[in-house]
Design an enzyme around this catalytic site. Sequence first.
Site, mmCIF file in Angstrom:
data_model
loop_
_atom_site.group_PDB
_atom_site.id
_atom_site.type_symbol
_atom_site.label_atom_id
_atom_site.label_comp_id
_atom_site.label_asym_id
_atom_site.label_seq_id
_atom_site.Cartn_x
_atom_site.Cartn_y
_atom_site.Cartn_z
ATOM 1 N N SER A 165 0.701 67.048 48.378
ATOM 2 C CA SER A 165 1.181 66.261 47.249
ATOM 3 C C SER A 165 2.116 67.102 46.370
ATOM 4 O O SER A 165 3.135 67.587 46.851
ATOM 5 C CB SER A 165 -0.024 65.718 46.473
ATOM 6 O OG SER A 165 0.364 64.730 45.548
ATOM 7 N N ASP A 319 0.559 55.150 51.398
ATOM 8 C CA ASP A 319 0.841 56.194 50.405
ATOM 9 C C ASP A 319 2.241 55.968 49.854
ATOM 10 O O ASP A 319 3.200 55.831 50.624
ATOM 11 C CB ASP A 319 0.741 57.568 51.091
ATOM 12 C CG ASP A 319 1.044 58.740 50.159
ATOM 13 O OD1 ASP A 319 1.210 58.526 48.945
ATOM 14 O OD2 ASP A 319 1.107 59.879 50.662
ATOM 15 N N HIS A 349 -3.100 58.341 50.198
ATOM 16 C CA HIS A 349 -2.784 59.580 49.496
ATOM 17 C C HIS A 349 -4.065 60.283 49.040
ATOM 18 O O HIS A 349 -4.962 59.666 48.473
ATOM 19 C CB HIS A 349 -1.892 59.299 48.282
ATOM 20 C CG HIS A 349 -1.313 60.543 47.698
ATOM 21 N ND1 HIS A 349 -0.176 61.143 48.195
ATOM 22 C CD2 HIS A 349 -1.723 61.348 46.678
ATOM 23 C CE1 HIS A 349 0.090 62.234 47.506
ATOM 24 N NE2 HIS A 349 -0.837 62.377 46.582
#
Length: 379
Positions: A165, A319, A349
């Site tokens: 991320s 995501d 995610h």
Amino acid sequence: PSYEIPPGVNQPAKLRLVLAVLLGTAALGKILEKTGLCSQISFGRYVRQGRRLRVDPKLFIQDLQFNKVPVRVYQPKATSHGRRRGIIFFHGGGWVFGSLDTYEKVCRYISRESESVVVSVQYRLAPEHKYPAAYEDCLTATIHFMRNIEHYGVDPARISVCGDSAGGNLAAAVSQTLAGRSDLPRLRAQILIYPGLQALDFNLPSYQQNRGVPLLFRERAAFFALQYLNGDASHMQEVLKGSHIPPDMRLKYKKWVSPDNIPEKFKVRGVKPLRPTDFIAEVYETVKRFCEPSLCPLLAEDAIVHQLPESFILTCEYDVLRDDGLLYKKRLEDNGVRVTWYHLEDGFHGIISLYDYGGLSFPSGKRGLDSIVNFLKGL
């Protein structure tokens, strides 16, 4: 936003429970902020902080400082017949959340299973420390490790950066900065786990399709980017609409940031073409650093991209950041960089962090983590 659990997600009931916890935490954080007890972000950090685990029989683990940047080093205890791989890990959390303890299980797993030395970096968090603080800390820690690898039995030809991320963003930025440096070992690989790589377009297909899918909602993605940039989310709605980028700049970057570069199979689910919104110059003035590659690595010039090391990119179907990974995969491949791509069709995610989360674990999170370990073993 309206929240949704996509039908293709594995174990939807479990994800609903995760969503309930997420929303409950956010609601309690708002109440605490309104009563003046603590800020919503401080409460979020407390809830997510994780805990230090018991001694690991297979690893030496120590907390150190690399040029004043706190790090946690994981070293396998087993005898090695040669020098080990070195992995510098940058945690996720939107540049706002996350800590060494939050990612303790993930880093232990990677170190144990790939028999590598892992260095987890505790970079400074936003909004107290704005861009480029996190990037500078990650770069500082990486360079320090590269210059002192003899202390850790690491092979200088097998050092990689890795992150998920926001950590994937930082890994990509560090990798670009080190490309072409002759005074340091060349990075062996970059491992980008559902990375956020641009803040020009929050209306790419994956943003439209997954806007309300946990664990990262479309509005939160923009909020986190703005917190990291300057700690000011007052123009979030204009940024979401795309009013923050001048037309000439949008045209310039269209060759890299465009739905046209996304494979058709990713655009069949609920995507509609959107009319461009009016540009607002005053908003651009506050966010123009979004065009810097060390903040948005997808915007780096080809001269940099073609020097990048072998890459691993993990994406999840459900995501909002999926298309950032797909667009970067194309850019790397167009520039002759070897890419291993692993796509979790039933993933969302943040799923890697839930690989061993008690009753809230997801099998695809473990599959994703094992794909990373398998890639590392091949280096």
